[in-house]
Enzyme design. Sequence first.
Site, PDB file in Angstrom:
ATOM      1  N   CYS A   1       7.463  41.215 -42.100  1.00 44.97           N
ATOM      2  CA  CYS A   1       6.247  41.103 -41.520  1.00 44.97           C
ATOM      3  C   CYS A   1       5.919  41.781 -40.380  1.00 44.97           C
ATOM      4  CB  CYS A   1       6.005  39.495 -41.465  1.00 44.97           C
ATOM      5  SG  CYS A   1       4.341  39.036 -41.136  1.00 44.97           S
TER       6      CYS A   1
ATOM      7  N   SER B   1      -3.800  33.604 -47.900  1.00 42.51           N
ATOM      8  CA  SER B   1      -3.696  32.896 -46.668  1.00 42.51           C
ATOM      9  C   SER B   1      -3.747  34.470 -45.595  1.00 42.51           C
ATOM     10  CB  SER B   1      -2.751  32.155 -46.321  1.00 42.51           C
ATOM     11  OG  SER B   1      -2.560  31.856 -44.828  1.00 42.51           O
TER      12      SER B   1
ATOM     13  N   CYS C   1       6.843  25.816 -44.622  1.00 44.13           N
ATOM     14  CA  CYS C   1       5.882  26.948 -43.787  1.00 44.13           C
ATOM     15  C   CYS C   1       6.356  27.421 -42.532  1.00 44.13           C
ATOM     16  CB  CYS C   1       4.548  26.130 -43.590  1.00 44.13           C
ATOM     17  SG  CYS C   1       3.244  27.255 -42.775  1.00 44.13           S
TER      18      CYS C   1
ATOM     19  N   CYS D   1       4.758  29.439 -53.850  1.00 43.77           N
ATOM     20  CA  CYS D   1       4.524  30.417 -52.377  1.00 43.77           C
ATOM     21  C   CYS D   1       5.359  31.684 -52.754  1.00 43.77           C
ATOM     22  CB  CYS D   1       4.930  29.547 -51.436  1.00 43.77           C
ATOM     23  SG  CYS D   1       4.604  30.479 -49.973  1.00 43.77           S
TER      24      CYS D   1
ATOM     25  N   CYS E   1       6.551  31.556 -35.839  1.00 40.48           N
ATOM     26  CA  CYS E   1       6.869  31.696 -37.222  1.00 40.48           C
ATOM     27  C   CYS E   1       8.268  32.537 -37.632  1.00 40.48           C
ATOM     28  CB  CYS E   1       5.663  32.573 -38.176  1.00 40.48           C
ATOM     29  SG  CYS E   1       6.140  33.009 -39.757  1.00 40.48           S
TER      30      CYS E   1
ATOM     31  N   CYS F   1       4.053  36.590 -35.214  1.00 37.64           N
ATOM     32  CA  CYS F   1       3.440  35.025 -34.502  1.00 37.64           C
ATOM     33  C   CYS F   1       4.749  34.463 -34.058  1.00 37.64           C
ATOM     34  CB  CYS F   1       2.681  34.376 -35.843  1.00 37.64           C
ATOM     35  SG  CYS F   1       1.308  35.212 -36.539  1.00 37.64           S
TER      36      CYS F   1
ATOM     37  N   GLU G   1      11.931  36.124 -50.374  1.00 35.28           N
ATOM     38  CA  GLU G   1      12.012  34.859 -50.824  1.00 35.28           C
ATOM     39  C   GLU G   1      10.581  34.212 -51.232  1.00 35.28           C
ATOM     40  OE1 GLU G   1      15.679  33.089 -47.732  1.00 35.28           O
ATOM     41  OE2 GLU G   1      13.522  32.870 -47.386  1.00 35.28           O
TER      42      GLU G   1
END
Length: 407
Positions: free
Chosen positions: A138, A235, A377, A131, A145, A142, A118
Amino acid sequence: MNPSVVEAAPPAAEPVVRRPSLAGRTRAGLDAALAEIGVPEKERRMRVGQLWNWIYHYGVRDFQEMTTIGKGLRAQLAEHFSLDLPEVTAEQVSSDGTRKWLLRMAPTGPRDRGAEIECVYIPEVDRGTLCVSSQVGCTLTCTFCHTGTQRLVRNLTTEEIVTQLMVARDRLGDFPNRSAPDGAFVPNDGGRFVSNIVFMGMGEPLYNFDGVRDAIGVITDDQGLSLGRRRITVSTSGVVPQIGPLGDEMGTMLAISLHAVRDDLRNELVPLNRKYPIKDLLDACRNYPGLSNAKRITFEYVMLKGVNDSDAEARELVRLLKGIPAKINLIPFNPWPGTKYECSDWERIERFSEIVFRAGYASPVRTPRGRDILAACGQLKSETEKLSARARLMLEQGEVDAAAAAH
């Protein structure tokens, strides 16, 4: 404007391995493609420059439009290659104008339906921010998230990163002298809609260092897509050994997903901290190449109710960052289905921001964007195609909340 879902064509029943696309390739990659079809070495540099201009400046999708290239070579190129971009399998439009695209990458074999990721476009008064994702899934897990709940599948290639920007420009009618596709959201003020890029989508960019570096090289080339390096922010959750090389080799702006001021808490929120604790991370930041008041580091701090939002933690944050040219970006927590966290109360966020601001740091509170389509986010997860029929209907009616829109 109510949030909506725009469906693209359904996936083919049997995946087909397409001709390899030249879209997203580096100059070296284009040179290799020309060598593959027998273009003489002494001619290739000129031909690479021509292809580069047509693909990245004009965004053409058909070799026959490349009028500065002879018909014979155009026919050869069309026989062996394509200019395909990733397939947009779904487009969601938030009530605030944020757009989220679910992209399917080209299959790599007969059993591969193509990886899905995405990316999100956020329109603002003075800019348009894209973004982008750097990995499928991932590996960092975290705990606050949503993306971290999706296992890592693989790194994205350089081409797959670059073509996210190309898809966005195509969907927004942002290539010169090209008609916008049906449903494109075209600017009416003459400005470019994609002016900034943040590597804050799916994945940890510094765990795909080479792919991200080479993609930034394509994106910033002034003969093509031509975005300035200071309009690109990478980031990281704190991959300390790669922070210096990021500055040396990419020269972009840096953002750090900090989120806590104590190692014990950050170990829980950002498990990577167990390998690279706060002190090591901040030492790497202090030594970031090119760091100055004109090139500050952004520290991202998600506001979690009763977890990391006290006055004492605001003061400790100020102490930790002393001497680092920095901006502190306070992020109201964006809920997602199954999370155990809540967003801090607005009064608490304002109090936290005031403490940081009085210490001399810019401390903007990021306005949540795209929450109703899980585009904010920490909410990205490439399973949009699994939205239930009920959730789709609720999206169209503008009644979606985080629980009803569960991926």
